[in-house]
Design an enzyme around this catalytic site. Structure first.
Site, PDB file in Angstrom:
ATOM      1  N   TYR A 124       0.845  -1.194   0.000  1.00  0.00           N
ATOM      2  CA  TYR A 124       0.000   0.000   0.000  1.00  0.00           C
ATOM      3  C   TYR A 124       0.880   1.243   0.000  1.00  0.00           C
ATOM      4  O   TYR A 124       1.765   1.385   0.845  1.00  0.00           O
ATOM      5  CB  TYR A 124      -0.926   0.044   1.223  1.00  0.00           C
ATOM      6  CG  TYR A 124      -1.821   1.258   1.178  1.00  0.00           C
ATOM      7  CD1 TYR A 124      -2.911   1.291   0.321  1.00  0.00           C
ATOM      8  CD2 TYR A 124      -1.549   2.385   1.956  1.00  0.00           C
ATOM      9  CE1 TYR A 124      -3.720   2.419   0.235  1.00  0.00           C
ATOM     10  CE2 TYR A 124      -2.358   3.519   1.873  1.00  0.00           C
ATOM     11  CZ  TYR A 124      -3.436   3.529   1.008  1.00  0.00           C
ATOM     12  OH  TYR A 124      -4.229   4.650   0.923  1.00  0.00           O
ATOM     13  N   GLN A 186     -10.377   0.709   2.109  1.00  0.00           N
ATOM     14  CA  GLN A 186     -10.947  -0.177   1.092  1.00  0.00           C
ATOM     15  C   GLN A 186      -9.860  -0.894   0.283  1.00  0.00           C
ATOM     16  O   GLN A 186     -10.067  -2.018  -0.189  1.00  0.00           O
ATOM     17  CB  GLN A 186     -11.895   0.581   0.167  1.00  0.00           C
ATOM     18  CG  GLN A 186     -11.269   1.697  -0.662  1.00  0.00           C
ATOM     19  CD  GLN A 186     -11.320   3.041   0.028  1.00  0.00           C
ATOM     20  OE1 GLN A 186     -11.334   3.129   1.242  1.00  0.00           O
ATOM     21  NE2 GLN A 186     -11.347   4.111  -0.754  1.00  0.00           N
ATOM     22  N   ASN A 209      -2.636   6.290   7.111  1.00  0.00           N
ATOM     23  CA  ASN A 209      -3.263   7.020   8.198  1.00  0.00           C
ATOM     24  C   ASN A 209      -3.930   6.056   9.178  1.00  0.00           C
ATOM     25  O   ASN A 209      -3.789   4.841   9.071  1.00  0.00           O
ATOM     26  CB  ASN A 209      -4.272   8.043   7.651  1.00  0.00           C
ATOM     27  CG  ASN A 209      -5.386   7.380   6.844  1.00  0.00           C
ATOM     28  OD1 ASN A 209      -5.661   6.185   6.982  1.00  0.00           O
ATOM     29  ND2 ASN A 209      -6.024   8.161   6.000  1.00  0.00           N
ATOM     30  N   SER A 233       4.015   9.267  11.171  1.00  0.00           N
ATOM     31  CA  SER A 233       5.468   9.308  11.316  1.00  0.00           C
ATOM     32  C   SER A 233       5.887  10.083  12.560  1.00  0.00           C
ATOM     33  O   SER A 233       5.152  10.930  13.069  1.00  0.00           O
ATOM     34  CB  SER A 233       6.088   9.944  10.080  1.00  0.00           C
ATOM     35  OG  SER A 233       7.482   9.796  10.086  1.00  0.00           O
ATOM     36  N   GLN A 255       9.862  15.651   9.606  1.00  0.00           N
ATOM     37  CA  GLN A 255       8.815  14.717  10.012  1.00  0.00           C
ATOM     38  C   GLN A 255       7.488  15.429  10.215  1.00  0.00           C
ATOM     39  O   GLN A 255       6.426  14.904   9.884  1.00  0.00           O
ATOM     40  CB  GLN A 255       9.211  14.002  11.305  1.00  0.00           C
ATOM     41  CG  GLN A 255      10.332  12.996  11.119  1.00  0.00           C
ATOM     42  CD  GLN A 255       9.997  11.966  10.043  1.00  0.00           C
ATOM     43  OE1 GLN A 255       9.119  11.132  10.211  1.00  0.00           O
ATOM     44  NE2 GLN A 255      10.697  12.042   8.913  1.00  0.00           N
ATOM     45  N   HIS A 258       4.987  15.704   7.325  1.00  0.00           N
ATOM     46  CA  HIS A 258       4.239  14.536   6.839  1.00  0.00           C
ATOM     47  C   HIS A 258       2.742  14.737   7.044  1.00  0.00           C
ATOM     48  O   HIS A 258       1.934  14.356   6.206  1.00  0.00           O
ATOM     49  CB  HIS A 258       4.686  13.269   7.576  1.00  0.00           C
ATOM     50  CG  HIS A 258       5.823  12.573   6.909  1.00  0.00           C
ATOM     51  ND1 HIS A 258       5.709  12.003   5.663  1.00  0.00           N
ATOM     52  CD2 HIS A 258       7.095  12.327   7.311  1.00  0.00           C
ATOM     53  CE1 HIS A 258       6.862  11.442   5.322  1.00  0.00           C
ATOM     54  NE2 HIS A 258       7.716  11.632   6.306  1.00  0.00           N
ATOM     55  N   GLU A 322      10.073   5.990  16.181  1.00  0.00           N
ATOM     56  CA  GLU A 322      10.271   5.417  14.846  1.00  0.00           C
ATOM     57  C   GLU A 322      11.667   5.784  14.346  1.00  0.00           C
ATOM     58  O   GLU A 322      12.439   4.943  13.899  1.00  0.00           O
ATOM     59  CB  GLU A 322       9.202   5.963  13.901  1.00  0.00           C
ATOM     60  CG  GLU A 322       9.376   5.508  12.466  1.00  0.00           C
ATOM     61  CD  GLU A 322       8.475   6.264  11.503  1.00  0.00           C
ATOM     62  OE1 GLU A 322       8.316   5.788  10.366  1.00  0.00           O
ATOM     63  OE2 GLU A 322       7.949   7.341  11.877  1.00  0.00           O
ATOM     64  N   HIS A 323      11.984   7.074  14.388  1.00  0.00           N
ATOM     65  CA  HIS A 323      13.311   7.575  13.999  1.00  0.00           C
ATOM     66  C   HIS A 323      13.980   8.204  15.216  1.00  0.00           C
ATOM     67  O   HIS A 323      13.350   8.982  15.934  1.00  0.00           O
ATOM     68  CB  HIS A 323      13.204   8.640  12.905  1.00  0.00           C
ATOM     69  CG  HIS A 323      12.449   8.205  11.685  1.00  0.00           C
ATOM     70  ND1 HIS A 323      11.135   8.568  11.452  1.00  0.00           N
ATOM     71  CD2 HIS A 323      12.829   7.440  10.638  1.00  0.00           C
ATOM     72  CE1 HIS A 323      10.742   8.046  10.302  1.00  0.00           C
ATOM     73  NE2 HIS A 323      11.753   7.357   9.789  1.00  0.00           N
ATOM     74  N   ASP A 356      15.082   7.971   4.695  1.00  0.00           N
ATOM     75  CA  ASP A 356      13.792   8.001   4.014  1.00  0.00           C
ATOM     76  C   ASP A 356      13.938   7.719   2.533  1.00  0.00           C
ATOM     77  O   ASP A 356      13.011   7.190   1.909  1.00  0.00           O
ATOM     78  CB  ASP A 356      13.136   9.374   4.192  1.00  0.00           C
ATOM     79  CG  ASP A 356      12.145   9.388   5.339  1.00  0.00           C
ATOM     80  OD1 ASP A 356      11.964   8.350   5.994  1.00  0.00           O
ATOM     81  OD2 ASP A 356      11.555  10.460   5.588  1.00  0.00           O
ATOM     82  N   GLU A 410       4.521 -36.386  29.192  1.00  0.00           N
ATOM     83  CA  GLU A 410       3.428 -35.488  28.823  1.00  0.00           C
ATOM     84  C   GLU A 410       2.117 -36.229  28.587  1.00  0.00           C
ATOM     85  O   GLU A 410       1.090 -35.613  28.297  1.00  0.00           O
ATOM     86  CB  GLU A 410       3.794 -34.684  27.570  1.00  0.00           C
ATOM     87  CG  GLU A 410       4.872 -33.639  27.841  1.00  0.00           C
ATOM     88  CD  GLU A 410       5.076 -32.674  26.668  1.00  0.00           C
ATOM     89  OE1 GLU A 410       5.662 -31.602  26.887  1.00  0.00           O
ATOM     90  OE2 GLU A 410       4.641 -33.006  25.544  1.00  0.00           O
ATOM     91  N   HIS A 415       2.792 -40.263  20.442  1.00  0.00           N
ATOM     92  CA  HIS A 415       4.101 -39.685  20.133  1.00  0.00           C
ATOM     93  C   HIS A 415       5.209 -40.688  20.483  1.00  0.00           C
ATOM     94  O   HIS A 415       6.144 -40.908  19.708  1.00  0.00           O
ATOM     95  CB  HIS A 415       4.329 -38.396  20.940  1.00  0.00           C
ATOM     96  CG  HIS A 415       3.640 -37.193  20.369  1.00  0.00           C
ATOM     97  ND1 HIS A 415       2.280 -37.082  20.301  1.00  0.00           N
ATOM     98  CD2 HIS A 415       4.143 -36.031  19.838  1.00  0.00           C
ATOM     99  CE1 HIS A 415       1.968 -35.916  19.761  1.00  0.00           C
ATOM    100  NE2 HIS A 415       3.077 -35.256  19.473  1.00  0.00           N
TER     101      HIS A 415
END
Length: 430
Positions: A124, A186, A209, A233, A255, A258, A322-323, A356, A410, A415
């Site tokens: 995406y 969607q 988002n 971000s 940043q 964004h 994140e950064h 980036d 067990e 087994h």
């Protein structure tokens, strides 16, 4: 912006909190999108594309003609920049290939692991206010190196029903299989469920988002994997007396631009650097083309003056950015202090923009505190690891008794019997 000078540690927990969305209403919205797409397929996609993007699209798939036209529209200068970035990303991700080797754990028992590419990968790419063609490189390049045979890309079209030429050019250059003009939740539903136009995929990658992030999380509930819950971000900058305030301000704004929901945090143990960075940020902000987005983000930003760098790293690890930019003296000596972060940038010249776009590391990274338990996208994100083992007659003799004892303890006697029968067979036919 929020300014804190030597805040008490009791206040740190409050400062590190991200914005909270109404998750219950958000989930209901996403669930409705998925139900509609499952029941009505492409018609549901057309409905949401008109509702959210304000456009009507008859065919979602990008044509070969559109791709060829994009090649003409993208300047040679930008093509060269994309090629250099692609090359660096390829070099870095090729280095992550794992060599498979057989390991003998017990005489007669060999174990090993092999990688298999994810068969159908979904990517995406946000469109919205900034066409992130760089994210195409970050996701399609390692997918191709991993050997993914099908790479499906979804991205929203503009008001004219067209996809940004740079996005199409990068997708074609990196070997994306099919491109669709679908955005938002969607698009995630389409890739997760499949429609008559869009193939269903096994794993979905890419930022977005709050709706896209929530849709990716919802997709995991119906058996589709995701890279991570990557949302808005964020960057955290730690600066000492040798930092360049002008650089620090620029990194924070890189940043902030964004979007309004992006978060920026600045921490310093030097009051002069602290004050000068704020001044430079205010000055640079006035000249930004995306000023309206950056202003809203900066309004929620945090500038924190602490006593020393040890405190700065403790705060950073609580926040799990994140950064993380270390604009400090001898930053490599402090890297062991970094416990929670998506990607780290060392020194005054290591701007976050490099990661980036073109340094080679991946920019698809965990946000919203997920750096505590997620890694950024890598070559491993596009493969599955399958383990193999082979036991010879010697191997089952050497390991058989151990397996029998553990299985019996067990209470799993079938087994145990699977081993016992083999041992009896070897005793009968040595």
């Amino acid at each position: 912006m929020h300014l804190y000078k030597y805040p008490e540690k009791e206040l740190w927990n409050e400062i590190v909190q991200r914005p909270v969305f109404d998750r219950e209403n958000l989930r209901q919205t996403i669930a409705e999108v998925f139900r509609n797409v499952e029941q009505n397929g492409d018609e549901a996609l057309r409905f949401y594309t008109k509702k959210f993007d304000g456009i009507e699209i008859s065919s979602f798939k990008v044509s070969n003609e559109e791709i060829e036209n994009a090649k003409i529209l993208v300047s040679e200068e930008l093509k060269n920049a994309i090629s250099q970035a692609k090359k660096n990303i390829e070099i870095f991700h090729h280095s992550q290939k794992e060599k498979s080797g057989k390991i003998t754990t017990t005489p007669g028992v060999e174990c090993w692991r092999e990688s298999r590419a994810i068969e159908k990968t979904g990517i995406y790419i946000p469109g919205g206010t900034a066409p992130l063609f760089s994210t195409v490189l970050m996701l399609a390049v390692p997918a191709k190196i991993a050997g993914c045979p099908e790479i499906i890309l979804c991205t929203p079209a503009d008001r004219n029903g067209e996809v940004n030429p740079a996005v199409l050019y990068a997708a074609n250059l990196c070997g994306v299989t099919e491109i669709f003009k679908i955005g938002g939740a969607q698009a995630i539903a389409a890739m997760a469920l499949g429609t008559s136009s869009v193939p269903a995929v096994c794993k979905i990658f890419g930022p977005g988002n709050q709706f896209v992030t929530a849709a990716k999380e919802y997709a995991t509930e119906i058996g589709v994997a995701i890279d991570m819950p990557a949302g808005p971000s964020e960057v955290l900058v730690i600066a000492d007396q040798q930092a360049v305030p002008e650089f620090c301000a620029a990194d924070l704004l890189s940043q902030a631009e964004h979007g309004a929901d992006s978060q920026v945090i600045f921490i310093s143990d030097d009051e002069k650097v602290f004050e000068e960075t704020i001044a430079h940020l205010k000055d640079q902000l006035t000249r930004l083309p995306r000023k309206e987005f950056a202003e809203k983000s900066v309004a929620c930003s945090h500038f924190i003056l602490l006593e020393n760098l040890d405190q700065a790293f403790r705060f950073s690890n609580m926040y799990a950015p994140e950064h993380l930019i270390l604009a400090i003296e001898n930053p490599e000596k402090w890297t062991e202090k970094v416990i929670n972060a998506g990607s780290v940038f060392l020194g005054n010249y290591s701007c976050e923009s490099a990661g980036d776009y073109a340094s080679g590391t991946n920019h698809t990274l965990p946000t919203n505190g997920y750096a505590r338990n997620y890694s950024g996208v890598s070559l491993d994100s596009f493969v599955r690891k399958i383990t193999f083992q082979q036991l010879t007659a010697e191997g089952i003799r050497n390991l058989g008794k151990t397996i029998e004892l553990m299985a019996e303890a067990e209470g799993l006697f079938a087994h145990k019997n699977a081993v016992t029968l083999r041992l009896k067979s070897l005793n009968t036919n040595p």
